[in-house]
Design an enzyme around this catalytic site. Structure first.
Site, PDB file in Angstrom:
ATOM      1  N   ARG A 143      -3.556  -9.968   5.055  1.00 55.87           N
ATOM      2  CA  ARG A 143      -4.092  -9.965   3.690  1.00 55.87           C
ATOM      3  C   ARG A 143      -2.985  -9.474   2.767  1.00 55.87           C
ATOM      4  O   ARG A 143      -2.562  -8.303   2.855  1.00 55.87           O
ATOM      5  CB  ARG A 143      -5.327  -9.070   3.602  1.00 55.87           C
ATOM      6  N   LYS A 174       0.826  -1.209   0.000  1.00 59.93           N
ATOM      7  CA  LYS A 174       0.000   0.000   0.000  1.00 59.93           C
ATOM      8  C   LYS A 174       0.859   1.257   0.000  1.00 59.93           C
ATOM      9  O   LYS A 174       2.062   1.217   0.265  1.00 59.93           O
ATOM     10  CB  LYS A 174      -0.946  -0.019   1.203  1.00 59.93           C
TER      11      LYS A 174
END
Length: 293
Positions: free
Chosen positions: A270, A236
């Site tokens: 995740r 991210k």
């Protein structure tokens, strides 16, 4: 560090009861592998072009130790295109059915905020609902989760994927606000009969990178709610932007933040890169055996 009110606490439950009587055990940290069915996923290396490609990647993730496969047909990255429910179903449902047929024992999660998509995905073979909106973008999602009788991943987000980057101002303590949000949503979920829940603090969703790192440092404070915590940090912007990199170069940084997440109480990572996440968990547990029973 805040002291949560007593009424925010829930009975500890680190196992998820899934369809078919199967149980996903999260007492030991596990990995969720990301399978994006969107052509505009922020990480180009994870884009899937065909069912054959999907099944190949799913098999690889399972072989590398993924406990859950997370399939999504709607990109929630900032600036992503909106798509219709029909288009989301077109992308998602055949993929769920194909993975279920090829890997009947796999745990399959579907990443959707739409109740109608969720219901058809469970009918096609999905086990878990992963809703980035916490039921805020479809008022039927929480009742649908209760009717379907499947575990629910409850994420914290403000606004929509298109407006969340403008909604990062918090007037109260960040973690306390998340605890209150989760407390209220858990009461709604229990009202609808949902008791198997995973909490996702929503890294990058209505949170700046600095807020994301504060949340990562204080992740263990969310354990007051007695439920498994998912950390979605893989590649991210809070990882690659401070390093002056792009998502494709952010694997070392992702390994670093995932290590911190496990040390601070995450039970589910995740990720795009399953093998590296499994190794991270194993080495953390080898060093700190008390993390896993």
């Amino acid at each position: 560090m805040f002291q949560a009110p007593q009424d925010t606490c829930f009975s500890p439950r680190l196992t998820l009861r899934c369809p078919g009587g199967r149980v996903l055990d999260l007492r030991r940290p596990q990995v969720m592998g990301i399978l994006n069915l969107t052509p505009d996923s922020f990480f180009e290396g994870n884009r899937i072009g065909s069912l054959d490609d999907l099944l190949r990647r799913a098999e690889q993730m399972l072989r590398e130790g993924a406990a859950v496969l997370d399939l999504g047909g709607y990109s929630t990255r900032p600036g992503a295109d909106d798509i219709s429910p029909d288009e989301e179903k077109r992308r998602l449902l055949p993929a769920v059915a194909a993975v279920r047929q090829a890997f009947p024992e796999a745990f399959i999660s579907v990443d959707t905020f739409r109740a109608g998509v969720a219901a058809e995905a469970v009918a096609a073979g999905a086990d878990i609902l992963n809703d980035v909106s916490g039921g805020q973008l479809d008022e039927q999602m929480l009742p649908t989760a209760g009717r379907l009788g499947v575990p629910y991943i409850l994420m914290h987000m403000r606004g929509t994927p298109h407006t969340m980057t403008q909604l990062t101002q918090y007037t109260d303590d960040l973690v306390l606000e998340l605890v209150r949000y989760f407390r209220d949503k858990l009461q709604e979920l229990r009202h609808h009969g949902v008791t198997d829940v995973v909490l996702d603090p929503g890294f990058g969703f209505a949170k700046t990178p600095a807020q994301g790192y504060e949340l990562l440092r204080r992740l263990r404070e969310l354990q007051v709610l007695g439920l498994p915590i998912l950390a979605g940090l893989s590649r991210k912007s809070m990882v690659y932007k401070p390093l002056g990199l792009t998502p494709d170069a952010a694997l070392p940084g992702t390994i670093s933040v995932n290590t911190l997440a496990v040390l601070n109480g995450a039970q589910l990572l995740r990720v795009h890169d399953v093998a590296e996440a499994r190794q991270t968990i194993q080495l953390v547990i080898n060093t700190f055996p008390s993390i896993s029973p």
